[in-house]
Design a protein around this motif. Structure first.
Motif, PDB file in Angstrom:
ATOM      1  N   TYR A  36     -14.527  42.721  60.580  1.00 20.24           N
ATOM      2  CA  TYR A  36     -15.264  41.764  59.754  1.00 20.24           C
ATOM      3  C   TYR A  36     -16.767  42.028  59.761  1.00 20.24           C
ATOM      4  N   PRO A  37     -17.399  42.254  60.934  1.00 17.81           N
ATOM      5  CA  PRO A  37     -18.832  42.615  60.900  1.00 17.81           C
ATOM      6  C   PRO A  37     -19.081  43.951  60.215  1.00 17.81           C
ATOM      7  N   LEU A  38     -18.158  44.930  60.407  1.00 15.46           N
ATOM      8  CA  LEU A  38     -18.326  46.224  59.755  1.00 15.46           C
ATOM      9  C   LEU A  38     -18.341  46.082  58.240  1.00 15.46           C
ATOM     10  N   ARG A  39     -17.601  45.098  57.725  1.00 16.12           N
ATOM     11  CA  ARG A  39     -17.536  44.891  56.279  1.00 16.12           C
ATOM     12  C   ARG A  39     -18.906  44.535  55.722  1.00 16.12           C
ATOM     13  N   GLY A  43     -20.272  47.979  54.140  1.00 16.46           N
ATOM     14  CA  GLY A  43     -19.666  47.823  52.825  1.00 16.46           C
ATOM     15  C   GLY A  43     -18.211  48.239  52.844  1.00 16.46           C
ATOM     16  N   ASP A  44     -17.771  48.946  51.793  1.00 19.31           N
ATOM     17  CA  ASP A  44     -16.371  49.352  51.678  1.00 19.31           C
ATOM     18  C   ASP A  44     -16.174  50.837  51.956  1.00 19.31           C
ATOM     19  N   SER A  45     -17.138  51.474  52.606  1.00 22.22           N
ATOM     20  CA  SER A  45     -17.044  52.913  52.808  1.00 22.22           C
ATOM     21  C   SER A  45     -15.952  53.290  53.796  1.00 22.22           C
ATOM     22  N   ILE A  46     -15.554  52.373  54.664  1.00 26.93           N
ATOM     23  CA  ILE A  46     -14.486  52.629  55.633  1.00 26.93           C
ATOM     24  C   ILE A  46     -13.191  52.070  55.068  1.00 26.93           C
ATOM     25  N   THR A  47     -12.161  52.905  54.964  1.00 30.27           N
ATOM     26  CA  THR A  47     -10.915  52.518  54.285  1.00 30.27           C
ATOM     27  C   THR A  47     -10.283  51.251  54.861  1.00 30.27           C
ATOM     28  N   PRO A  48     -10.123  51.097  56.182  1.00 27.33           N
ATOM     29  CA  PRO A  48      -9.539  49.848  56.696  1.00 27.33           C
ATOM     30  C   PRO A  48     -10.338  48.615  56.302  1.00 27.33           C
ATOM     31  N   VAL A  52      -8.947  45.424  54.094  1.00 26.23           N
ATOM     32  CA  VAL A  52      -9.017  44.049  54.587  1.00 26.23           C
ATOM     33  C   VAL A  52      -9.644  43.126  53.555  1.00 26.23           C
ATOM     34  N   SER A  53     -10.605  43.640  52.770  1.00 23.10           N
ATOM     35  CA  SER A  53     -11.271  42.793  51.773  1.00 23.10           C
ATOM     36  C   SER A  53     -10.297  42.270  50.725  1.00 23.10           C
ATOM     37  N   TYR A  54      -9.147  42.949  50.563  1.00 21.21           N
ATOM     38  CA  TYR A  54      -8.149  42.519  49.591  1.00 21.21           C
ATOM     39  C   TYR A  54      -7.194  41.464  50.160  1.00 21.21           C
ATOM     40  N   VAL A  55      -7.159  41.314  51.463  1.00 27.16           N
ATOM     41  CA  VAL A  55      -6.146  40.426  52.060  1.00 27.16           C
ATOM     42  C   VAL A  55      -6.742  39.334  52.940  1.00 27.16           C
ATOM     43  N   THR A 252     -11.992  42.398  44.738  1.00 28.91           N
ATOM     44  CA  THR A 252     -11.961  40.984  45.111  1.00 28.91           C
ATOM     45  C   THR A 252     -13.375  40.468  45.355  1.00 28.91           C
ATOM     46  N   ASP A 253     -13.480  39.154  45.533  1.00 27.51           N
ATOM     47  CA  ASP A 253     -14.802  38.573  45.776  1.00 27.51           C
ATOM     48  C   ASP A 253     -15.275  38.778  47.214  1.00 27.51           C
TER      49      ASP A 253
END
Length: 336
Positions: A36-39, A43-48, A52-55, A252-253
């Motif tokens: 969550y902090p990595l997000r 941003g979205d550069s890391i695949t996992p 996670v942003s979609y779910v 997603t948002d």
């Protein structure tokens, strides 16, 4: 081995299995606390992180039962670390479930009704045309339109939009915009999220409207998807006047792409909508030609607007008209 030794070994194995089980139950929460902090940092550069942003809202289905298990098992540490993702997710989406105290526009204020609708290129569009006629939007943004929409009578839509439409049709770019007001195509930019940019002349003056539908990041490299959408987002501050950006953004948002657009523009649904507003996939949906009717799982269809507008209402319709997307309808008022 004696019976006493056998019982002792069994107890040790049982104790070790329980320890492994409880330690394993910590892992989902610990992974969340890492991802969550990595997000927000990467941003979205890391695949996992992108996945996670979609779910994120759906993770509650897993964490809530886990919290119950921790409480019943009297595992205070597990209950604590499990409560953190639950509270984080609840806090993130709580504004969508709180009352919206919107000031109604003045009676003389000009209002505009926008609909964004992905048609999924379906052949039988009678249901879609009926949804449009019921809503009667002033500006209708269509993605993945079907050629059957453009029949001689436009399936009756010509009465709503007499000769006021723009279409872009290439091999990978099929979008159309209908308007009650005079409309002029500015550009159609394939490499910036397959965006159809238009100028529309309202009684209050001209506005820009962008109809967006990028290729999803699972059909093109995710870094290419990001680059296209970031480039489009950087065009936003170049527009001096009123701007509406809407469409199927395939994000997603909770994604970095959404944050880029939300940095410059307001999301009408977050301002005035209620609930999670999932728009995709709508029934009937087929995955590899097989029925896959789970009901909507994500919100990927949006109407963004500049500060020149005031959001009155925003909703995701409950009927798709046969498409695999639910249309989004927003009412905006011009700010003087």
């Amino acid at each position: 081995m004696t019976k006493t030794q056998s019982n002792s070994l069994f107890k040790k194995l049982t104790s070790a299995s329980r320890t492994i089980l409880w330690v394993t139950l910590y892992l989902p929460s610990l992974c969340f606390l890492l991802i969550y902090p990595l997000r927000w940092l990467s941003g979205d550069s890391i695949t996992p992180v992108r996945m996670v942003s979609y779910v994120i809202p759906w993770l509650l289905i897993f964490f809530l039962p886990l919290l119950v298990i921790a409480v019943l098992g009297r595992r205070k540490g597990l209950a604590f670390v499990t409560a953190i993702p639950i509270l984080t997710i609840a806090f993130t989406f709580a504004p969508l479930f709180l009352p919206k105290f919107q000031t109604p526009p003045a009676p003389d204020r000009f209002t505009l009704k926008i609909m964004s609708y992905n048609m999924h290129s379906i052949k039988d569009i009678r249901g879609i045309a009926e949804v449009i006629r019921q809503e009667k939007p002033d500006i209708l943004l269509i993605q993945e339109y079907s050629n059957r929409l453009f029949s001689p009578s436009f399936h009756g839509l010509d009465k709503l939009y007499p000769e006021l439409y723009m279409e872009v049709a290439t091999k990978d770019f099929r979008q159309a915009t209908f308007s009650r007001y005079p409309i002029k195509l500015i550009s159609a930019e394939l490499e910036k999220g397959r965006t159809q940019k238009m100028q529309i002349e309202l009684p209050t003056g001209s506005i820009e409207v962008w109809n967006v539908h990028p290729m999803p990041p699972y059909l093109i490299p995710p870094e290419e998807f990001d680059a296209q959408m970031y480039a489009l987002a950087e065009d936003i501050p170049q527009v001096d006047g009123p701007l509406i950006v809407a469409g199927d953004m395939n994000a997603t948002d909770q994604s970095e792409v959404y944050r880029k657009f939300n940095h410059y523009l307001q999301d009408a649904y977050w301002e005035t909508g209620w609930g999670l507003g999932f728009s995709y996939p709508a029934s009937p949906y087929k995955f590899m030609e097989m029925p896959f009717n789970t009901g909507p799982l994500w919100r990927i269809d949006y109407v963004f607007h500049s500060q020149h507008f005031y959001a009155i209402s925003a909703r995701t319709l409950t009927t798709s008209g046969g498409s695999d997307h639910l249309p989004v309808v927003v009412e905006l008022s011009i700010v003087k």
